[in-house]
Design a protein around this motif. Structure first.
Motif, short mmCIF file in Angstrom:
data_model
loop_
_atom_site.label_atom_id
_atom_site.label_comp_id
_atom_site.label_asym_id
_atom_site.label_seq_id
_atom_site.Cartn_x
_atom_site.Cartn_y
_atom_site.Cartn_z
N SER A 147 0.80 -1.45 -0.34
CA SER A 147 0.27 -0.02 0.04
C SER A 147 1.22 1.14 -0.02
N GLY A 148 -0.35 2.49 0.09
CA GLY A 148 1.27 3.10 -0.05
C GLY A 148 1.12 3.69 1.28
N SER A 149 0.60 3.43 2.03
CA SER A 149 0.67 4.02 3.35
C SER A 149 1.83 2.80 3.63
N PHE B 177 -2.50 13.59 4.71
CA PHE B 177 -3.75 12.21 4.87
C PHE B 177 -2.85 11.54 6.33
N SER C 285 -1.92 8.43 7.12
CA SER C 285 -0.94 7.30 7.09
C SER C 285 0.49 8.36 6.29
N CYS D 17 1.70 10.14 -2.80
CA CYS D 17 0.61 8.62 -3.52
C CYS D 17 -0.80 9.32 -3.87
N SER E 256 1.20 5.65 -4.16
CA SER E 256 -0.76 4.16 -4.00
C SER E 256 -0.52 3.75 -5.24
N HIS F 26 -6.62 5.64 -7.09
CA HIS F 26 -5.64 6.33 -7.48
C HIS F 26 -5.25 6.18 -9.04
N GLY G 98 -1.85 -1.86 -3.20
CA GLY G 98 -0.62 -1.42 -3.61
C GLY G 98 -0.09 0.01 -3.51
#
Ligand SMILES: Cc1ncc(COP(=O)(O)O)c(C=O)c1O
Length: 461
Positions: free
Chosen positions: A89-91, A124, A126, A197, A219, A224, A231
């Motif tokens: 993930s982007g996080s 955001f 994260s 992201c 992200s 996105h 992812g």
């Protein structure tokens, strides 16, 4: 006919059926204004993505392997960077970037508990969380009024003796002022992590955002610019940092060769696995020659306190196909942004419109943000509820001002100057989607619905 030939034939029959299925499915997906939910974002794909994933799944190897390597290479080439590390993930990409900068193996002064990282007060969660999770101290600086990016003009004054880095997000795709930020970072020897992201496809003078700083993150969640379901990825030009990030991503283990020859060929007998780690690993790991760990299996030798934040091989297979489609997805986002801009110009007395791209800033918009002006004779909640009742999705600007969120009530932090624009963003900003799935017919429906709200409900002539 051999078994292999037969299985290949069956596989291609499956692929043909998938294509047929998706074509049939799309025929039944008619847009009915007011009845069909008009999503602000969504995955745009066809049989190419599904069949690439199926092929990978049918291959029977689910962990990262050849497709991951191919996707990393393609993304590196697209962005013009040396290293790409896929994540789930982007996080996770943000968490890994900050965590890796705490590693003693960085070879230069690494981040340590209590060090400060400058970050915008709005964004955001994260983007912010890894700073706190690593025992670092966020220094909140207000965002700019129209781009909602960290106000670069305030960064230098916010730096203290403890400041070691800047975490910068390119909000909704609009590039932060990276020239100014990198100049400050270089003069003060600060790390810069770019959370891109929301901004894959945006660039400054042709250089993609995410590639200016120490590391950049992306992200691939469905909302996105391109997707692999869930992812993400980290990009960097620092090979050593990339190795550290891979280690943190893969449980903290020492075994992070790229490409891993065992992944490419499970029968490969890796000569590095049982070699003397004391000779080949960085001295900061303090593995002494002859110690019990020295000849231990490198796959089970841990040199960082890591995580498991890997995506799956079939997601990489989807990513390869999505990347081919990306130029078209970007064009659609830009075109939808322009349509929204043109429409909302007539209501500019009530809304602050976003900044547009120019020769320097090429922007791939995650969304089309609007901020209500103080004189607007309606509330944001009334407008977005009216839109929702008419099946049109919008979104708020993520967390708004972090400091107003319950999760951050008691964190250790420093607040630099007045936080004004971040409050406005929390109170008055929302955004429409720009993704390719929003057709002209849907766009007209959005415009008619906003017209209805403004003229009939608010009685604005
Ligand atoms: C700026 C920003 N950073 C990070 C993320 C997290 O990405 P992911 O959902 O892949 O974890 C998002 C999600 O939208 C985001 O907008």
């Amino acid at each position: 006919m051999g078994n292999r030939d037969k299985s290949e034939i069956i596989k291609h029959e499956i692929f043909d059926k998938v294509k047929e299925f998706l074509e049939e499915k799309s025929k039944s997906q008619e847009f009915i204004p007011g009845k069909t939910n008009l999503q602000y974002a969504g995955a745009v794909y066809d049989h190419n993505e599904i069949n690439a994933m199926l092929e990978s799944i049918l291959d029977g190897w689910f962990g990262l392997s050849k497709k991951a390597l191919e996707f990393e290479k393609a993304l590196a080439q697209y962005l013009g960077v040396g290293e790409v590390i896929l994540t789930n993930s982007g996080s996770s990409a943000n968490l890994l970037s900050i965590s890796a900068l705490t590693s003693k193996r960085l070879g230069k002064s690494h981040l340590q508990k209590g060090d400060e990282i400058i970050i915008a007060a709005t964004g955001f969660p994260s983007t912010l969380n890894p700073i706190i999770q690593n025992g670092l101290v966020p220094v909140f600086v207000d965002c700019e009024p129209v781009t909602y990016n960290l106000d670069a003009d305030k960064i230098e004054a916010a730096i203290s003796e403890k400041t070691r880095g800047i975490m910068i997000a390119h909000t909704l795709g609009f590039p932060a002022d990276m020239e100014k930020i990198m100049d400050i970072a270089n003069r003060h020897d600060l790390f810069v992590v770019e959370d891109a992201c929301d901004a894959l496809g945006s660039s400054i003078n042709g250089k993609p955002v995410g590639t200016f700083g120490t590391a950049g993150t992306f992200s691939f969640y469905v909302a996105h610019q391109m997707t692999t379901g869930e992812g993400g990825a980290i990009v960097t030009n620092d090979k050593n940092l990339a190795r550290i990030i891979r280690s943190f991503r893969d449980w903290g283990r020492a075994c992070v060769c790229q490409p891993c020859k065992v992944f490419m060929n499970p029968n490969f007998n890796c000569p590095a696995r049982f070699n003397h780690h004391s000779k080949i690993l960085n001295a900061a790991n303090s593995i002494s020659s002859g110690s019990m760990i020295d000849e231990y299996d490198r796959r089970y030798t841990y040199i960082e306190i890591g995580y498991n934040l890997k995506p799956l091989e079939f997601q990489a297979a989807m990513g390869i196909e999505q990347l081919k489609r990306l130029p078209d997805l970007i064009t659609s986002r830009q075109s939808n942004f322009n349509k929204l801009y043109k429409y909302f110009e007539k209501w500019k007395d009530y809304f602050i419109l976003p900044k547009r791209g120019n020769e320097k800033y090429d922007i791939c918009w995650f969304g089309f943000p609007l901020t209500l002006r103080d004189n607007a004779p309606f509330k944001r909640i009334d407008l977005i509820e009216f839109l929702k009742d008419n099946m049109i999705e919008t979104r708020l600007l993520f967390a708004g001002n972090f400091l107003k969120q319950p999760a951050y009530a008691d964190i250790e932090c420093r607040i630099f100057g007045d936080i004004v624009n971040s409050n406005t963003a929390m109170d008055k900003t929302f955004f429409f989607g720009t993704y390719k799935g929003i057709t002209d017919e849907m766009m007209d429906y959005i415009f008619n619905t906003v017209d209805k709200f403004m003229r009939n409900i608010c009685e604005i002539k």
